[in-house]
Design an enzyme around this catalytic site. Structure first.
Site, mmCIF file in Angstrom:
data_model
loop_
_atom_site.group_PDB
_atom_site.id
_atom_site.type_symbol
_atom_site.label_atom_id
_atom_site.label_comp_id
_atom_site.label_asym_id
_atom_site.label_seq_id
_atom_site.Cartn_x
_atom_site.Cartn_y
_atom_site.Cartn_z
ATOM 1 N N ASP A 1 62.028 31.794 58.726
ATOM 2 C CA ASP A 1 60.568 31.561 58.733
ATOM 3 C C ASP A 1 59.933 32.174 57.492
ATOM 4 O OD1 ASP A 1 60.247 30.136 60.999
ATOM 5 O OD2 ASP A 1 59.481 31.777 62.224
ATOM 6 N N LYS B 1 56.482 27.847 58.520
ATOM 7 C CA LYS B 1 55.479 27.095 59.285
ATOM 8 C C LYS B 1 54.154 27.841 59.268
ATOM 9 C CE LYS B 1 57.577 26.678 63.350
ATOM 10 N NZ LYS B 1 56.378 26.545 64.116
ATOM 11 N N MET C 1 46.873 36.043 64.522
ATOM 12 C CA MET C 1 46.363 34.773 63.980
ATOM 13 C C MET C 1 44.863 34.644 64.229
ATOM 14 S SD MET C 1 49.557 32.393 65.237
ATOM 15 C CE MET C 1 49.964 33.327 66.713
HETATM 16 N N1 SAH Z 1 56.624 36.738 66.084
HETATM 17 C C1 SAH Z 1 55.658 37.418 65.251
HETATM 18 C C2 SAH Z 1 54.291 36.755 65.305
HETATM 19 C C3 SAH Z 1 54.286 35.342 64.764
HETATM 20 S S1 SAH Z 1 52.695 34.657 64.728
HETATM 21 C C4 SAH Z 1 55.573 38.888 65.654
HETATM 22 O O1 SAH Z 1 56.106 39.252 66.709
HETATM 23 O O2 SAH Z 1 55.016 39.678 64.908
HETATM 24 C C5 SAH Z 1 52.177 35.058 63.085
HETATM 25 C C6 SAH Z 1 51.096 36.100 63.126
HETATM 26 O O3 SAH Z 1 51.671 37.399 63.285
HETATM 27 C C7 SAH Z 1 50.283 36.208 61.859
HETATM 28 O O4 SAH Z 1 49.293 35.217 61.776
HETATM 29 C C8 SAH Z 1 49.687 37.593 62.027
HETATM 30 O O5 SAH Z 1 48.659 37.590 62.994
HETATM 31 C C9 SAH Z 1 50.867 38.335 62.614
HETATM 32 N N2 SAH Z 1 51.683 39.011 61.589
HETATM 33 C C10 SAH Z 1 52.963 38.776 61.294
HETATM 34 N N3 SAH Z 1 53.400 39.629 60.335
HETATM 35 C C11 SAH Z 1 52.347 40.418 60.031
HETATM 36 C C12 SAH Z 1 52.162 41.515 59.134
HETATM 37 N N4 SAH Z 1 53.150 41.970 58.344
HETATM 38 N N5 SAH Z 1 50.950 42.100 59.098
HETATM 39 C C13 SAH Z 1 49.937 41.679 59.876
HETATM 40 N N6 SAH Z 1 50.071 40.652 60.739
HETATM 41 C C14 SAH Z 1 51.253 40.035 60.824
#
Ligand code: SAH
Length: 263
Positions: A39, A61, A175
């Site tokens: 991803d 994505k 998000m």
């Molecule tokens: N599976 C992932 C989430 C996927 S959805 C998890 O468990 O973290 C994607 C969202 O995750 C982004 O839009 C943001 O809201 C958050 N996100 C992922 N990585 C991030 C990071 N390094 N810092 C802040 N938000 C993050």
């Protein structure tokens, strides 16, 4: 096609960024993989644990951008596993937190491909931790809600923001920056005062990490002014005050004044 049972596909959580936040199990799975489907929120430094010979397929994505259709990703995982490859599906954060990991696991099992899930540090917990923000600090709250701010237009599954405002728990929104105005409006409609503490951290645990702490009433303007963008985690609740960054936030005084008026 290989008729033997395929190797299990590993759905691996890559954590929020910094490769040091990978689990040992994730590193082990990466070292064994011959194919990695990656991803776009996965930090490039994570890929150094793959063998040199491993094939890397980027299937990013990002919200709002051109993306690889989910069905294609699922078909590709199944096809590679059935060809005898050792497949790792690398996802940002934790594969089962807003990562469609559940759907991917279902698709694999339906095709007779075994699945191993390797949990990762989810951004909704690791992001606040990057601000030393203890999301369930018992001096402020009894728990935390992980919720998505991204839903399709007219989606029935839009979170009930006014109800969440009333639950008294820390709200951690994934998000959320693109629809922040609507979210704040919903929370205020549910009775959250505008001086409720809030925090935004974007690209947490990466060299690009930036954050802002302010009141709920100032959140939209602050995010715009500071240019804070996805990927970002928004935290709303009194517990934000427990972050040492709160003391440095310029909005402290309005909060204290509001509290004194209420008292
Ligand atoms: N599976 C992932 C989430 C996927 S959805 C998890 O468990 O973290 C994607 C969202 O995750 C982004 O839009 C943001 O809201 C958050 N996100 C992922 N990585 C991030 C990071 N390094 N810092 C802040 N938000 C993050």
């Amino acid at each position: 096609m290989n008729t033997a049972t395929p190797h299990p596909v590993h759905l691996v959580g890559a954590g929020p960024g910094d490769p040091e936040l990978l689990t040992l199990k994730a590193i082990k799975a990466l070292r064994q993989a011959t194919v990695a489907l990656v991803d776009d929120l996965v930090h490039p430094g994570v890929l150094k644990f793959l063998r040199r010979s491993a094939r890397v397929v980027h299937v990013g994505k990002r919200g709002g951008c051109a993306s690889t259709p989910q069905a294609f990703i699922e078909r590709l995982m199944v096809a590679e596993a059935q060809r005898g490859e050792r497949v790792v599906r690398l996802k940002g954060g934790d594969p089962f937190v807003f990562g469609r990991g559940g759907e991917e696991a279902d698709a694999l099992r339906a095709a007779g491909v075994p699945v191993v899930v390797v949990s990762g540090l989810t951004a909704g917990l690791a992001g606040p931790a990057a601000l030393d923000l203890p999301v369930t600090d018992r001096r402020h709250t009894r728990g935390v809600v992980l919720v998505t701010g991204h839903t399709g237009e007219g989606d029935d599954l839009e979170p009930d923001w006014p109800a969440l405002a009333r639950c008294g728990l820390t709200l951690v929104v994934y998000m959320g920056v693109a629809r922040l105005g609507r979210i704040v409006q919903g929370l205020q409609a549910g009775g959250l005062p505008e001086h409720t503490p809030a925090a935004v951290v974007c690209s947490a645990h990466t060299p690009r990490q930036r954050q802002a702490l302010c009141t709920l009433g100032e959140l939209v303007a602050t995010v715009q002014r500071e240019g804070l963008a996805s990927p970002a985690i928004v935290v709303v609740g009194d517990v934000v005050q427990a972050s040492p960054y709160w003391a440095a936030a310029p909005v402290q005084q309005p909060l204290q004044a509001a509290r004194q008026r209420e008292a």
